[in-house]
Design an enzyme around this catalytic site. Structure first.
Site, short mmCIF file in Angstrom:
data_model
loop_
_atom_site.label_atom_id
_atom_site.label_comp_id
_atom_site.label_asym_id
_atom_site.label_seq_id
_atom_site.Cartn_x
_atom_site.Cartn_y
_atom_site.Cartn_z
N ASP A 82 -19.55 26.94 -19.77
CA ASP A 82 -20.00 25.63 -20.21
C ASP A 82 -19.04 24.54 -19.74
OD1 ASP A 82 -21.80 27.22 -21.50
OD2 ASP A 82 -21.66 26.20 -23.43
N CYS A 123 -17.34 33.36 -23.96
CA CYS A 123 -17.79 31.97 -23.85
C CYS A 123 -18.95 31.70 -24.81
CB CYS A 123 -18.17 31.65 -22.41
SG CYS A 123 -18.18 29.86 -22.07
N ASP A 124 -19.26 30.43 -24.99
CA ASP A 124 -20.09 29.96 -26.10
C ASP A 124 -21.37 30.75 -26.33
OD1 ASP A 124 -18.16 28.02 -26.14
OD2 ASP A 124 -19.52 26.33 -25.84
N LYS A 125 -22.17 30.98 -25.28
CA LYS A 125 -23.48 31.59 -25.47
C LYS A 125 -23.42 33.10 -25.59
CE LYS A 125 -24.79 27.45 -25.23
NZ LYS A 125 -23.44 26.95 -24.94
N SER A 473 -21.27 19.49 -27.14
CA SER A 473 -20.24 20.53 -27.14
C SER A 473 -19.60 20.59 -28.51
CB SER A 473 -19.19 20.20 -26.08
OG SER A 473 -18.00 20.90 -26.31
#
Length: 557
Positions: A82, A123-125, A473
């Site tokens: 991201d 990471c985020d997802k 974000s």
């Protein structure tokens, strides 16, 4: 029932001779076909620092699974960065990657009849993608978080990746020179691990720990510390026991445990993306949970942790101060946590927290005492009004002005808005509108960290409002409202806003209102036509056809 109740369909009997022949080629021996097969879904990648340490954790888990009597099968899943794709067309693929991760894990586990799953992500997802898959599959599963990055340091202050985004705006406003901009760039990310504040990755890892799908303390460990590798080993051991006992994700992911997760997200000051992702996880687990439930929990849960982006500290500081278990114990003592929820270890939440002190240590100020919270109520507010009849999400921590009414500055993409900000065309009192960035319209619901960080860097964070049908974000703060639903592409009222219209954002009244007479809105609505899809082939086109509204989690099934 045997521990290999699922995998025996591919390992037992004369008919499965070809299956066993192929399994022998990947390391199975005569004594291994009665063992449970456990998949290790590994998000390792050198695309991003968030995931570059995952291979080490996967190898730790692989060895521990073998030692515990299981047969590990390693497979990869994707990630996107991201932070690197932020502010570009590439960011449209970020939320899409959540679905690709979920679908790939589900596909591999089901195709190979695995008996259990360890999902490893950074990471985020990665976190919601894995959790969606595990909830769909409902086979014994555990999540292993890759860990958080340590803070960078420059001129006596801690840096995170958000420092670099904000430095762009500071540079544009001539508050810092080229040399200082470069030094921030050089020092913001010192090594492996997910972005260091209570941004989306650390928020979702905390939520997963609160739901009992990962081990205590695992969500705030530093990626490069030895305890993270020990945690991966212990996670594998716990998972093998869960396979034997048939502790299933849907026994853990319940309405009560999702309420626990939301309470923890509020208490730690977590990311707006938690709303979207927890709705999607609930949907995957077939749990009734709505966007309005977030508002009900917000009203009764205080923000206890002084964490970035709006606070002072990062996730490693929270870990040293007692981690998520300390936060959960405080919530439990004040009847804001369901202690009877089961965890992957087989213990209840109350049993896990039994020996945790009721109050945080006095020698730290990351976790505030109950009678002196950072904020008396949660920070993620659900705003409604004629601009967001289905709801919108505002992060109301760290803002000096809880309401603003001002003229709309309308942009039909992030890029056109960013150009206006950098050209100093946005003035105090303006309400910026970025639309056609929703799940369908973007498609992909990009995060608007670049515009919000630029506004903050230029000194406009407290005087300019920003609303969007896109996302933010976890590093965003200020008077910003995202996830506006219905989105512009679907004909939501945000599509009808014109330059100069008066818009009110009121966090206290939880109101998002376009101050235009209804008759005029109806006239505009009659004249509005949906734009042509931006993509007609490929994954973004498929996603746009399948994805739901943000108020339902932007799910695709």
């Amino acid at each position: 029932m045997p521990d290999n109740r699922r995998s025996q369909t591919i390992t037992q009997g004369a008919q499965r001779t070809p299956n066993r022949a192929m399994l022998r080629a990947v390391g199975f021996g005569d004594g291994d076909f009665d063992k449970p097969i456990v998949g290790v879904a590994n998000g390792f990648s050198t695309i991003t620092p968030c995931n570059m340490g995952l291979d080490t954790l996967a190898k730790c888990a692989e060895h521990a699974l073998k030692t515990a009597g299981a047969m590990p099968q390693m497979f990869g899943t994707i990630t996107v960065s991201d932070g690197i794709s932020m502010g570009t067309e590439g960011m449209k693929y970020s939320l899409v990657s959540r679905e690709v991760i979920a679908d790939s894990i589900e596909t591999c586990v089901q195709a190979e009849s695995m008996d259990g799953v360890i999902a490893i992500g950074g990471c985020d997802k990665n976190m919601p993608g894995a959790m969606i898959a595990l909830a769909r599959l409902n086979v014994p599963s555990i999540f292993v978080y890759g860990g958080t990055i340590k803070p960078g340091h420059y001129q006596g202050r801690d840096l995170t990746i958000v420092s670099a985004f904000e430095a762009v705006g500071q540079h544009t406003a001539h508050k810092i020179d080229d040399h200082e901009l470069l030094e921030v760039e050089r020092h913001a990310c010192p090594g492996a691990g997910s972005c260091g504040g209570m941004y989306t990755a650390n928020t979702m890892s905390s939520a997963i720990e609160a739901m009992g799908m990962s081990l205590p303390y695992s969500s705030t460990m530093a990626a490069e510390d030895e305890e993270k590798r020990i945690s991966a080993i212990r996670s594998a051991e716990v998972l093998v026991d869960a396979v034997k006992k048939q502790i299933l994700p849907r026994s853990l992911i319940t309405r009560k445990s999702i309420e626990n997760a939301v309470s923890v997200v509020m208490a730690v000051g977590g990311s707006t993306n938690a709303v979207l992702h927890l709705l999607a996880i609930a949907h995957a687990a077939e749990v009734e949970f709505s966007i309005d439930d977030f508002e009900a929990i917000r009203a009764r849960v205080p923000v206890l942790c002084d964490l970035k982006p709006s606070g002072r500290y990062v996730a490693t500081d929270l870990h040293k101060a007692g981690g998520i278990p300390q936060v959960m114990k405080m919530l439990l003592v004040h009847d804001l946590l369901h202690g009877d929820c089961l965890t992957i270890s087989g213990q209840t939440i109350a049993e896990v927290l039994k020996d945790i002190p009721e109050q945080p240590r006095a020698d730290q100020d990351v976790i505030q005492p109950w009678d002196n919270p950072v904020y008396e109520q949660g920070h993620l507010a659900i705003l409604k009004g004629n601009l967001s009849s289905e709801g919108a999400v505002a992060k109301i921590s760290g803002i000096k002005n809880p309401s603003i009414t001002g003229p709309a500055r309308v942009f039909d993409s992030e890029e056109t808005c960013m150009a206006a900000i950098l050209e100093r065309k946005i003035q105090p009192g303006d309400v910026v509108v970025i639309r056609y960035e929703g799940p369908q319209g973007g498609p992909g619901m990009r995060e608007m960290l670049s515009p919000t960080s630029a506004l903050i860097g230029e000194g406009l964070g407290d005087s300019v409002g920003l609303i969007t049908d896109g996302r933010f974000s976890g590093g965003t703060y200020g008077m910003v409202v995202g996830h506006v639903a219905p989105e512009a592409f679907a004909g939501g009222t945000i599509a009808l806003v014109q330059e100069g219209d008066s818009i009110t954002i009121d966090a206290h009244r939880r109101l998002l209102q376009l101050n235009v007479p209804e008759a005029e809105l109806e006239r505009r609505r009659a004249a509005w036509h949906p734009p042509a899809p931006r993509y007609t082939r490929g994954v973004l086109a498929k996603y746009a056809k399948l994805v739901s509204t943000a108020s339902r989690g932007a799910v695709t099934d």
